[in-house]
Write an enzyme that holds these catalytic residues in place. Structure first.
Site, PDB file in Angstrom:
ATOM      1  N   GLU A 170       0.928  -1.228  -0.206  1.00  0.00           N
ATOM      2  CA  GLU A 170      -0.103   0.143   0.059  1.00  0.00           C
ATOM      3  C   GLU A 170       0.888   1.182  -0.034  1.00  0.00           C
ATOM      4  OE1 GLU A 170      -3.297   0.259  -0.479  1.00  0.00           O
ATOM      5  OE2 GLU A 170      -2.435   2.471  -0.676  1.00  0.00           O
TER       6      GLU A 170
ATOM      7  N   LYS B  23       8.271  -1.576  -2.306  1.00  0.00           N
ATOM      8  CA  LYS B  23       7.704  -0.819  -1.370  1.00  0.00           C
ATOM      9  C   LYS B  23       8.845  -0.342  -0.310  1.00  0.00           C
ATOM     10  CE  LYS B  23       4.948   1.063   1.627  1.00  0.00           C
ATOM     11  NZ  LYS B  23       4.206   2.346   1.330  1.00  0.00           N
TER      12      LYS B  23
ATOM     13  N   ALA C 268      10.554   2.518  -2.236  1.00  0.00           N
ATOM     14  CA  ALA C 268       9.726   3.820  -2.205  1.00  0.00           C
ATOM     15  C   ALA C 268       9.957   4.700  -1.007  1.00  0.00           C
ATOM     16  CB  ALA C 268       8.295   3.447  -2.958  1.00  0.00           C
TER      17      ALA C 268
ATOM     18  N   GLY D 211      12.289  16.933  11.138  1.00  0.00           N
ATOM     19  CA  GLY D 211      12.343  15.597  10.524  1.00  0.00           C
ATOM     20  C   GLY D 211      11.511  14.657  10.270  1.00  0.00           C
TER      21      GLY D 211
ATOM     22  N   CYS E 280       6.311   4.443   9.341  1.00  0.00           N
ATOM     23  CA  CYS E 280       7.011   3.606   8.089  1.00  0.00           C
ATOM     24  C   CYS E 280       8.221   3.640   7.905  1.00  0.00           C
ATOM     25  CB  CYS E 280       6.103   3.707   7.041  1.00  0.00           C
ATOM     26  SG  CYS E 280       4.461   2.902   7.112  1.00  0.00           S
TER      27      CYS E 280
HETATM   28  N1  LIG Z   1       0.607   3.643   8.074  1.00  0.00           N
HETATM   29  C1  LIG Z   1       0.613   3.777   6.987  1.00  0.00           C
HETATM   30  O1  LIG Z   1       0.860   4.974   6.406  1.00  0.00           O
HETATM   31  C2  LIG Z   1       1.095   2.583   6.070  1.00  0.00           C
HETATM   32  C3  LIG Z   1       1.173   2.940   4.598  1.00  0.00           C
HETATM   33  C4  LIG Z   1       1.784   1.849   3.667  1.00  0.00           C
HETATM   34  C5  LIG Z   1       1.914   0.634   4.352  1.00  0.00           C
HETATM   35  N2  LIG Z   1       1.753   0.401   5.552  1.00  0.00           N
HETATM   36  C6  LIG Z   1       2.158  -1.013   6.166  1.00  0.00           C
HETATM   37  O2  LIG Z   1       0.859  -1.504   6.414  1.00  0.00           O
HETATM   38  C7  LIG Z   1       0.954  -2.403   7.715  1.00  0.00           C
HETATM   39  C8  LIG Z   1       0.039  -1.934   8.717  1.00  0.00           C
HETATM   40  O3  LIG Z   1       0.157  -0.725   8.916  1.00  0.00           O
HETATM   41  P1  LIG Z   1      -0.821   0.102   9.822  1.00  0.00           P
HETATM   42  O4  LIG Z   1      -0.194   1.361  10.169  1.00  0.00           O
HETATM   43  O5  LIG Z   1      -2.202  -0.219   9.503  1.00  0.00           O
HETATM   44  O6  LIG Z   1      -0.702  -0.707  11.349  1.00  0.00           O
HETATM   45  P2  LIG Z   1      -1.693  -0.517  12.512  1.00  0.00           P
HETATM   46  O7  LIG Z   1      -0.742  -0.920  13.958  1.00  0.00           O
HETATM   47  O8  LIG Z   1      -2.266   0.671  12.522  1.00  0.00           O
HETATM   48  O9  LIG Z   1      -2.506  -1.787  12.131  1.00  0.00           O
HETATM   49  C9  LIG Z   1      -2.414  -3.218  12.494  1.00  0.00           C
HETATM   50  C10 LIG Z   1      -3.534  -3.714  12.898  1.00  0.00           C
HETATM   51  O10 LIG Z   1      -3.471  -5.315  13.097  1.00  0.00           O
HETATM   52  C11 LIG Z   1      -3.965  -6.006  14.147  1.00  0.00           C
HETATM   53  N3  LIG Z   1      -3.222  -7.325  14.043  1.00  0.00           N
HETATM   54  C12 LIG Z   1      -2.082  -7.695  14.463  1.00  0.00           C
HETATM   55  N4  LIG Z   1      -1.915  -8.993  14.427  1.00  0.00           N
HETATM   56  C13 LIG Z   1      -3.317  -9.682  14.315  1.00  0.00           C
HETATM   57  C14 LIG Z   1      -3.928 -10.872  14.254  1.00  0.00           C
HETATM   58  N5  LIG Z   1      -2.943 -11.902  14.233  1.00  0.00           N
HETATM   59  N6  LIG Z   1      -5.123 -10.884  13.874  1.00  0.00           N
HETATM   60  C15 LIG Z   1      -5.776  -9.887  13.872  1.00  0.00           C
HETATM   61  N7  LIG Z   1      -5.357  -8.458  13.697  1.00  0.00           N
HETATM   62  C16 LIG Z   1      -4.066  -8.317  14.345  1.00  0.00           C
HETATM   63  C17 LIG Z   1      -3.348  -4.973  15.153  1.00  0.00           C
HETATM   64  O11 LIG Z   1      -4.378  -5.118  16.350  1.00  0.00           O
HETATM   65  C18 LIG Z   1      -3.621  -3.611  14.740  1.00  0.00           C
HETATM   66  O12 LIG Z   1      -4.920  -3.280  14.817  1.00  0.00           O
HETATM   67  C19 LIG Z   1       2.342  -2.331   8.063  1.00  0.00           C
HETATM   68  O13 LIG Z   1       3.233  -3.339   7.460  1.00  0.00           O
HETATM   69  C20 LIG Z   1       2.670  -1.109   7.493  1.00  0.00           C
HETATM   70  O14 LIG Z   1       4.297  -0.938   7.404  1.00  0.00           O
HETATM   71  C21 LIG Z   1       1.571   1.402   6.444  1.00  0.00           C
END
Ligand SMILES: NC(=O)c1ccc[n+]([C@@H]2O[C@H](COP(=O)([O-])OP(=O)(O)OC[C@H]3O[C@@H](n4cnc5c(N)ncnc54)[C@H](O)[C@@H]3O)[C@@H](O)[C@H]2O)c1
Length: 462
Positions: A161, A220, A223, A271, A276
């Site tokens: 994403e 990813k 980027a 900063g 991420c």
């Molecule tokens: N935040 C961003 O802007 C962004 C953008 C692109 C990609 N990402 C990537 O996306 C991924 C998720 O990021 P995020 O910011 O949404 O994280 P987040 O911490 O906001 O959400 C992750 C959720 O997953 C849940 N979870 C963990 N293990 C679980 C399981 N076994 N079963 C069910 N639920 C479970 C957690 O409770 C949490 O609510 C990461 O790998 C991150 O690097 C994040």
């Protein structure tokens, strides 16, 4: 034809991404599941304004689809069992233990998801890596899924994403590109096509890129590394500007007009933060190291070193400018989120600057339009630099920005929220200790205007 989607992880990525898929594909049932009951309850709150993630436009999209074809649940098994396609969107933080501690991505949540899918699935599934993962993670997921021995077939896709927090909905509705990596054999390509068909409901075909799994996973990380590198590059130049009399805003504009460089991501600041950039670069560094590519690892690590330096330099400058002591002086922080238009505070520069200033015995008053006191204290306690009581004593979180600034010796702008620009700065000045300083960590305020009022104003890089 995909009829039911399950997304594991209802966070900053899973929530908004699935809300948009549900809106654009009304015939697909989308269920977002999470272990965190509080988070799911908030997604289901009758008042849609109380959903756990603040993003402009998100509550409207959730309101449109929730209960129709968008559901939030803690019943992970049921959603997995019913789905044709499962997105894994769980967190992948930097490891805090064992081998790779401080660098590698912690894949324990990913592995748990894979094991749970393996245990529950009785029909064929397409499993989509939505989380940001180290290159070749799909191999591990495949190995877990393919060894269940229950005859269920799995295809693994990588679909990282690229949304940015603060503009997540706009980015999802109108992405620069959608990237889908899959196996190159017929079944792999069939799975890729199933996901292409979903995005094709609103994304122009030429923006949907398909690659092999490894290119997609690595792209990813690369980027994010390139984006963060631009921030560290301009921040490195900001320090040079301060010494030479050049102005970093002018330098940014001059170089950004070169079409080979481009104008975006060239704003000097205290900063970068967010969940991420740092973790993904550290992960890239770890991967390079694990292949013995030390020069590659060192090159990218410097982006993080520069970012840490910029945060430290900002707090050090506050102390030096306030006559080498901030002990018992009130410093107001405007902004705590890592950027504007989000309530996400992970790795926010504000946390580290606050930590430095508390070490100097300053008293900090925080105001952020979307971040409350529980989050501020949780962020500070997570650092474990001092006791929770000491954090509480050192920091107060205010609901009103004018109150936060009252009697302060200095204001630090930590987040670029638009509302800060339109404050009544004359009124703020009147109620502050004199001389009244503004340290603009995001270069958003007008120097001339503030100096006319009487402020001592310092931006980054001029
Ligand atoms: N935040 C961003 O802007 C962004 C953008 C692109 C990609 N990402 C990537 O996306 C991924 C998720 O990021 P995020 O910011 O949404 O994280 P987040 O911490 O906001 O959400 C992750 C959720 O997953 C849940 N979870 C963990 N293990 C679980 C399981 N076994 N079963 C069910 N639920 C479970 C957690 O409770 C949490 O609510 C990461 O790998 C991150 O690097 C994040």
């Amino acid at each position: 034809m995909i009829k039911k989607i399950c997304c594991i992880g209802a966070g900053y990525v899973g929530g908004p991404t699935m809300a948009v898929i549900a809106q654009k594909c009304p015939n697909i049932q989308v269920t977002v599941v999470d272990l965190n009951e509080k988070r799911i309850a908030a997604w289901n709150d009758v008042n849609v304004e109380n959903i756990p993630i603040y993003e402009p436009g998100l509550s409207e999209i959730v309101a449109e689809s929730r209960g129709r074809n968008l559901f939030f649940s803690t019943d992970v098994d049921k959603a997995i069992a019913e789905a044709d396609m499962i997105f894994i969107s769980v967190n992948t933080p930097t490891k805090t233990y064992g081998s790779g501690k401080g660098l590698a991505a912690d894949l324990k949540h990913i592995e748990l998801c894979a094991r749970q899918i393996a245990r529950v699935a009785t029909t064929n599934k397409i499993v989509v890596e939505k989380s940001t993962l180290p290159v070749r993670t799909a191999e591990a997921i495949k190995s877990i899924l393919h060894n269940t021995g229950n005859g269920v077939e799995f295809q693994i896709l990588s679909n990282p994403e690229f949304l940015a927090e603060g503009t997540a909905v706009a980015d999802l509705l109108n992405p620069d590109r959608v990237l889908i990596g899959g196996d190159q054999d017929a079944k792999g390509q069939e799975a890729v096509q199933a996901l292409v068909d979903i995005y094709a409901n609103w994304v122009p075909k030429e923006k949907i890129l398909t690659t092999n799994v490894w290119s997609s996973e690595l792209s990813k990380l690369v980027a994010n590394a390139f984006l963060a590198q631009r921030v560290s590059s301009i921040n490195a130049i900001s320090e040079l500007c301060e010494k030479t009399g050049a102005n970093v805003n002018e330098v940014s504009k001059a170089i950004g007009m070169d079409s080979r460089i481009g104008p975006k991501f060239l704003k000097a600041s205290v900063g970068f933060g967010g969940s991420c950039f740092q973790k993904d670069i550290l992960n890239l560094v770890y991967i390079a190291q694990s292949y013995g590519l030390q020069e590659v690892a060192d090159y990218w690590e410097q982006v993080i070193i520069m970012n840490n330096h910029q945060k430290r330099r900002f707090s050090k400058n506050i102390v030096t400018t306030l006559y080498n002591t901030v002990a018992d002086k009130k410093i107001a922080f405007l902004g705590w989120a890592f950027k504007k238009d989000t309530n996400d505070t992970r790795e926010s520069a504000a946390i580290y600057v606050a930590d430095d200033l508390l070490n100097e015995q300053a008293k900090i008053a925080v105001y952020d339009p979307k971040v409350g006191q529980d989050q501020v204290y949780a962020d500070m306690n997570y650092l474990e630099s001092r006791s929770p009581e000491a954090n509480k004593k050192g920091i107060t979180v205010m609901l009103d920005p004018y109150e936060a600034c009252k009697d302060a010796h200095a204001i630090a702008i930590m987040t670029e929220w638009d509302e800060f620009i339109t404050y009544d700065w004359k009124k703020i000045y009147q109620n502050m200790n004199k001389p009244a300083f503004v340290f603009d960590g995001r270069n958003i305020l007008d120097k001339n205007e503030l100096e006319k009022i009487g402020f001592k104003y310092q931006a980054i890089g001029s």
